[in-house]
Design a protein around this motif. Structure first.
Motif, short mmCIF file in Angstrom:
data_model
loop_
_atom_site.label_atom_id
_atom_site.label_comp_id
_atom_site.label_asym_id
_atom_site.label_seq_id
_atom_site.Cartn_x
_atom_site.Cartn_y
_atom_site.Cartn_z
N MET A 51 0.85 -1.32 -0.04
CA MET A 51 -0.03 0.06 -0.04
C MET A 51 0.77 1.32 0.06
O MET A 51 1.53 1.52 1.01
N THR A 52 0.72 2.01 -1.03
CA THR A 52 1.55 3.27 -0.97
C THR A 52 0.74 4.45 -0.87
O THR A 52 -0.46 4.58 -1.35
N SER A 53 1.00 5.47 -0.07
CA SER A 53 0.29 6.36 0.16
C SER A 53 1.26 7.85 0.61
O SER A 53 2.33 7.46 0.77
N THR A 54 0.95 8.81 0.28
CA THR A 54 1.67 9.90 0.66
C THR A 54 1.86 10.41 1.98
O THR A 54 0.96 9.79 2.76
N PRO A 55 2.49 11.12 2.26
CA PRO A 55 2.81 11.62 3.95
C PRO A 55 1.66 12.18 4.38
O PRO A 55 1.17 11.66 5.36
N GLU A 56 1.03 12.96 3.68
CA GLU A 56 -0.22 13.54 3.88
C GLU A 56 -1.34 12.45 4.43
O GLU A 56 -2.06 12.57 5.26
N GLU A 57 -1.50 11.78 3.36
CA GLU A 57 -2.31 10.56 3.54
C GLU A 57 -2.27 9.71 4.81
O GLU A 57 -3.31 9.66 5.35
N THR A 58 -0.85 9.40 5.00
CA THR A 58 -0.62 8.49 6.05
C THR A 58 -0.91 9.38 7.37
O THR A 58 -1.49 8.89 8.26
N PHE A 59 -0.41 10.87 7.48
CA PHE A 59 -0.84 11.39 8.45
C PHE A 59 -2.33 11.62 8.82
O PHE A 59 -2.74 11.40 10.17
N ASP A 116 8.93 12.69 0.08
CA ASP A 116 8.65 11.27 1.11
C ASP A 116 8.28 12.12 2.36
O ASP A 116 7.89 11.50 3.49
N THR A 117 8.66 13.46 2.71
CA THR A 117 8.58 14.38 3.81
C THR A 117 7.78 15.73 3.80
O THR A 117 8.05 16.25 2.92
N VAL A 118 7.00 15.55 4.88
CA VAL A 118 6.05 16.72 5.12
C VAL A 118 6.28 17.27 6.46
O VAL A 118 6.70 16.43 7.33
N VAL A 119 5.95 18.39 6.71
CA VAL A 119 5.90 19.24 7.96
C VAL A 119 4.46 19.39 8.40
O VAL A 119 3.76 19.90 7.25
N VAL A 120 4.16 19.05 9.38
CA VAL A 120 2.48 19.08 9.76
C VAL A 120 2.38 19.87 10.94
O VAL A 120 2.97 19.70 12.12
N GLU A 121 1.63 20.99 10.86
CA GLU A 121 1.18 21.92 11.91
C GLU A 121 -0.39 21.39 12.38
O GLU A 121 -1.02 21.52 11.45
N TRP A 122 -0.47 20.91 13.56
CA TRP A 122 -1.77 20.50 13.89
C TRP A 122 -2.18 20.83 15.47
O TRP A 122 -1.35 21.06 16.18
#
Length: 146
Positions: free
Chosen positions: A1-9, A81-87
């Protein structure tokens, strides 16, 4: 299963909302790393591998009940492959039944649909206060357990 970092988050936060910590742990690669650079007191600064992540998350639903992701901003990086998430998470502290609101910044790297690095920047003071453990954290800091 491949998903983007955003989808995984997003999947991870959906699973936390459902209190399915076993499924959250399964999002990590077998050798994935979770880092907490601002951790203090008895909180770990680094977890190595899915099984350490699983053990760390095992009792989370007994401490905190996250009820909403109140805000989420995903920022791409030069590495796809890397994102920064503010949440921001809101919820209820199980021990005190008091509401909480906690802000986070996460650097997330995902390869082949699995988390290889989860670097979570959060305030240990805010988290301890929300969990009703501020006194214990302060005491551990005074004793040099930082």
């Amino acid at each position: 299963m491949t998903s983007t970092p955003e989808e995984t988050f997003r999947r991870m936060t959906d699973l936390i909302l459902a209190a399915d910590m076993a499924a959250v742990a399964e999002l990590f690669a077998p050798d994935g790393i979770a880092e907490f650079p601002f951790a203090a007191g008895s909180s770990p600064r680094r977890l190595r591998g899915r099984e350490e992540v699983r053990a760390y998350l095992d009792h989370y639903p007994e401490l905190m009940e996250m009820t909403e992701v109140a805000a989420r901003t995903v920022r791409p990086t030069d590495d796809p492959d890397t994102v920064v998430v503010e949440w921001t998470a809101t919820g209820r502290t199980v021990a005190t039944t008091q509401p909480y609101r906690l802000d986070y910044i996460v650097v997330l790297t995902v390869r082949d649909g699995l988390i290889t690095l989860f670097r979570d920047y959060w305030s240990p003071l805010s988290a301890a206060s929300a969990a009703g453990n501020l006194g214990a954290l302060i005491s551990s800091l005074e004793n040099g357990d930082a």
